[in-house]
Structures are given as structure tokens and as C-alpha cells.
Write a protein that holds these residues in place. Sequence first.
Motif, mmCIF file in Angstrom:
data_model
loop_
_atom_site.group_PDB
_atom_site.id
_atom_site.type_symbol
_atom_site.label_atom_id
_atom_site.label_comp_id
_atom_site.label_asym_id
_atom_site.label_seq_id
_atom_site.Cartn_x
_atom_site.Cartn_y
_atom_site.Cartn_z
ATOM 1 N N GLU A 147 46.517 37.646 47.706
ATOM 2 C CA GLU A 147 45.076 38.130 48.009
ATOM 3 C C GLU A 147 44.857 39.085 48.904
ATOM 4 O O GLU A 147 45.156 39.127 49.882
ATOM 5 C CB GLU A 147 44.084 36.889 48.125
ATOM 6 C CG GLU A 147 42.599 37.248 48.389
ATOM 7 C CD GLU A 147 41.933 35.910 48.751
ATOM 8 O OE1 GLU A 147 40.796 35.941 49.216
ATOM 9 O OE2 GLU A 147 42.502 34.855 48.456
ATOM 10 N N ASN A 148 44.134 40.001 48.345
ATOM 11 C CA ASN A 148 43.566 41.180 49.599
ATOM 12 C C ASN A 148 42.692 40.520 50.569
ATOM 13 O O ASN A 148 42.058 39.697 50.594
ATOM 14 C CB ASN A 148 42.721 42.123 48.905
ATOM 15 C CG ASN A 148 41.570 41.784 48.241
ATOM 16 O OD1 ASN A 148 41.786 41.151 47.332
ATOM 17 N ND2 ASN A 148 40.407 42.434 48.666
ATOM 18 N N PRO A 149 42.885 40.916 51.936
ATOM 19 C CA PRO A 149 42.202 40.233 53.070
ATOM 20 C C PRO A 149 40.908 40.649 53.499
ATOM 21 O O PRO A 149 40.606 41.891 53.003
ATOM 22 C CB PRO A 149 43.141 40.480 54.244
ATOM 23 C CG PRO A 149 43.789 41.714 54.090
ATOM 24 C CD PRO A 149 43.800 41.676 52.450
ATOM 25 N N SER A 150 40.115 39.985 54.153
ATOM 26 C CA SER A 150 38.737 40.596 54.507
ATOM 27 C C SER A 150 39.281 40.851 56.187
ATOM 28 O O SER A 150 39.815 39.831 56.568
ATOM 29 C CB SER A 150 37.598 39.576 54.617
ATOM 30 O OG SER A 150 37.970 38.330 55.226
ATOM 31 N N THR A 151 38.792 41.826 56.609
ATOM 32 C CA THR A 151 39.296 42.485 57.815
ATOM 33 C C THR A 151 38.017 42.898 58.833
ATOM 34 O O THR A 151 37.102 43.507 58.532
ATOM 35 C CB THR A 151 40.332 43.453 57.844
ATOM 36 O OG1 THR A 151 39.591 44.525 57.195
ATOM 37 C CG2 THR A 151 41.557 43.086 57.001
ATOM 38 N N LEU A 179 42.018 39.662 43.429
ATOM 39 C CA LEU A 179 41.329 40.686 43.996
ATOM 40 C C LEU A 179 40.110 39.830 44.247
ATOM 41 O O LEU A 179 39.324 39.503 43.586
ATOM 42 C CB LEU A 179 40.769 41.802 42.769
ATOM 43 C CG LEU A 179 39.871 42.777 43.235
ATOM 44 C CD1 LEU A 179 40.323 43.407 44.580
ATOM 45 C CD2 LEU A 179 39.767 43.752 42.069
ATOM 46 N N ASP A 180 39.861 39.918 45.734
ATOM 47 C CA ASP A 180 38.527 39.143 46.020
ATOM 48 C C ASP A 180 37.554 40.185 46.231
ATOM 49 O O ASP A 180 37.895 41.065 47.490
ATOM 50 C CB ASP A 180 38.824 38.504 47.331
ATOM 51 C CG ASP A 180 37.873 37.573 48.061
ATOM 52 O OD1 ASP A 180 36.581 38.166 47.934
ATOM 53 O OD2 ASP A 180 38.036 36.575 48.354
ATOM 54 N N VAL A 181 36.613 40.414 45.535
ATOM 55 C CA VAL A 181 35.698 41.530 45.651
ATOM 56 C C VAL A 181 34.868 41.223 46.951
ATOM 57 O O VAL A 181 34.280 42.244 47.584
ATOM 58 C CB VAL A 181 34.701 41.397 44.244
ATOM 59 C CG1 VAL A 181 33.746 42.605 44.450
ATOM 60 C CG2 VAL A 181 35.694 41.958 43.106
ATOM 61 N N ASN A 182 34.569 40.159 47.271
ATOM 62 C CA ASN A 182 33.707 40.016 48.530
ATOM 63 C C ASN A 182 34.495 40.482 49.830
ATOM 64 O O ASN A 182 34.012 41.285 50.483
ATOM 65 C CB ASN A 182 33.367 38.624 48.633
ATOM 66 C CG ASN A 182 32.447 38.048 49.905
ATOM 67 O OD1 ASN A 182 31.333 38.640 49.701
ATOM 68 N ND2 ASN A 182 32.937 37.423 51.009
ATOM 69 N N GLU A 205 45.705 46.383 36.681
ATOM 70 C CA GLU A 205 46.493 45.848 35.944
ATOM 71 C C GLU A 205 47.305 44.864 36.326
ATOM 72 O O GLU A 205 47.927 43.776 35.676
ATOM 73 C CB GLU A 205 47.584 47.131 35.320
ATOM 74 C CG GLU A 205 48.259 47.510 36.439
ATOM 75 C CD GLU A 205 47.957 48.554 37.253
ATOM 76 O OE1 GLU A 205 48.577 49.005 37.643
ATOM 77 O OE2 GLU A 205 46.542 48.627 37.119
ATOM 78 N N LEU A 206 47.525 44.513 37.725
ATOM 79 C CA LEU A 206 48.329 43.497 38.315
ATOM 80 C C LEU A 206 47.667 42.282 38.752
ATOM 81 O O LEU A 206 47.978 41.309 39.239
ATOM 82 C CB LEU A 206 48.907 43.987 39.640
ATOM 83 C CG LEU A 206 49.904 45.273 39.364
ATOM 84 C CD1 LEU A 206 50.293 45.567 40.755
ATOM 85 C CD2 LEU A 206 51.176 44.900 38.484
ATOM 86 N N VAL A 207 46.159 42.353 38.481
ATOM 87 C CA VAL A 207 45.134 41.407 38.991
ATOM 88 C C VAL A 207 45.242 40.334 37.961
ATOM 89 O O VAL A 207 44.930 40.342 36.861
ATOM 90 C CB VAL A 207 43.748 41.800 39.176
ATOM 91 C CG1 VAL A 207 42.774 40.823 39.561
ATOM 92 C CG2 VAL A 207 43.750 43.040 39.997
#
Length: 293
Positions: A147-151, A179-182, A205-207
Motif C-alpha cells: 500500500e502507498n502511504p499517507s505522508t 492503491l489507497d486513494v485517500n 495494472e498492478l493494483v
Amino acid sequence: MTASTTHATTLPARAGMGLKPEHYEIILASRPDVGFFEVHAENYMGAGGPPHRYLEAITELYPLSLHGVGLSIGAAHALDKAHLKRLRNLIDRYRPQSFSEHLAWSTHETGFLNDLLPLPYTQETLARVIDHVDETQQALGRRLLLENPSTYVLFTDSTIDEIDFLASIAQRTGCGLLLDVNNVMVSAVNHRLDAAIYIDRFPVELVGEIHLAGYDETVDDAGDRLLIDAHGTAVKSDVVALYKHTLTRSGPLPTLIEWDNDVPDFATLHAEAARADAMLAAETLHRSQIRAA
């Protein structure tokens, strides 16, 4: 990790909900129309008890997504072998359709920090995370979604763009992405970036799964907007708009509504999932109309 060793089953391209103990009974009694349920792995690492009895009953009815929050995959030290073993036991027990973890670290020496902390995007950290993802996938015998982070801060020693960092991990390990859209919105506002451009560059395509959540808002020392990934409210309108934009690129994907704090009644949470389901259905219809034209 080669494709032949990954776990092949996937979640339906529907909206899912986080499974909360206060909702166990109503779910089993009413069997609501929900695409899947997701649980935090660490909440079910005990051997037995009521949580497992309820989870066993609910997974007889619904697909399951298992989301880890304690692996500390970005930590500068070795992964916790005991934690990996507990994860493997849980996966073997429930056979979830998806397993995911965060691009973050939460351990230091012998201590565990109750937060998901960011890491600098350097060649050194890239090599370490690749090794940890490889080790995790081998230990669990299945593919991981990262998961992509919130930073809230940027590291001056970062030399790699976040999207390139994630894509490199996936390319080198065969893992997928969550993919965390938030999280995209939170980071974009905090760092004065364009969230839509981030989505346009993301390797959709990797999500394997999307997350949606609500954020809290305050201001920083300069009086600028500061967003906090709080998971305690409904999904905000700007995140909904960004999600719709994401679907135009990715197509319908399993989408989780995360609401972990100040958890509302089941009807309120289910309405959030129904709203996401409607957007997924609209994108499916749009694509079918284009193919038929």
C-alpha cells in the motif's frame, strides 16, 4: 517470487467493508449485500475465542481480505520471524482472497510504535524493502499487495519518486499494489502536489485493491491545509471525485471502505459501501457501452 507461486484467487470487483466486532451479529442475521469483508491480521492472531468463531462464520458467506498493519516491512532491521509465522498460520486457516501490507515501518530495536511511519526513498531503502517483500511472499506462500502511504513530511535524502519506488518493488518481487486513494489525497494536499497527476502516473495494472477512507483536516504552522489520515468519517467529496477518476484509468477494482475510528452503526457504513458499489457499476456500464458502440 515468480508468478507460478502466487496465490491466484482475487476479490470481486465490488465494494467491501472493514469487519467490526460491533457488527458481527447484524451481518450474520441479515446477510447484507457486501462484496467482501476485510480484517486487520493482528486482531486475529490469538488461537481462538469469539473473534475467530465470528470470523469463521462470516468467511463462510463472504470473501475475505487480510490487511496487515504490524509487519514493519520498511524497517531497517530484519523482519520478525514470529510475526511472519503468525501471519502464515492465519492465512492457512482462512485462505483470504487478498493479503496486503503497508509501505511503512513501525518497529525500532525491541519496541513497537503504534504508527505507520514513512521512509526515505533511496536505493538503500529500496533494496531493503525488496528483500523484505521477497521474504514475506516466500514465508506466506502467496502474493502481497503493498500500500502507498499517507505522508506528512518529505525526506531531503530521498532520490526516488514514490511511484517509481513502488513500481520498482513490484517489478523486482512480483508483488501487487494496493492503491489507497485517500492516502493520495492526504499526501498531495500536505505536500502541495496534484492528486490527479499522481493517479495518472500510478501503475494501475498492478493494483489488486483500492482503499477509501475519511480524513480529518487542520492547518499547519503556516496556516496551510494539513490533512490527517484518520479513518473516522465518511469519505470526503474530493476523495470520491479522485476515486471516480481512478476508475476511469483502472476499471472496476475491489474497493474497501475503511472506517476504523468512531465506528458508526452498520447501516451508515453499509451506505458508504453502497455508494462505492454504485460508482463501480457505473464504470462497468460505461465500459460495456464503449465496447458495444
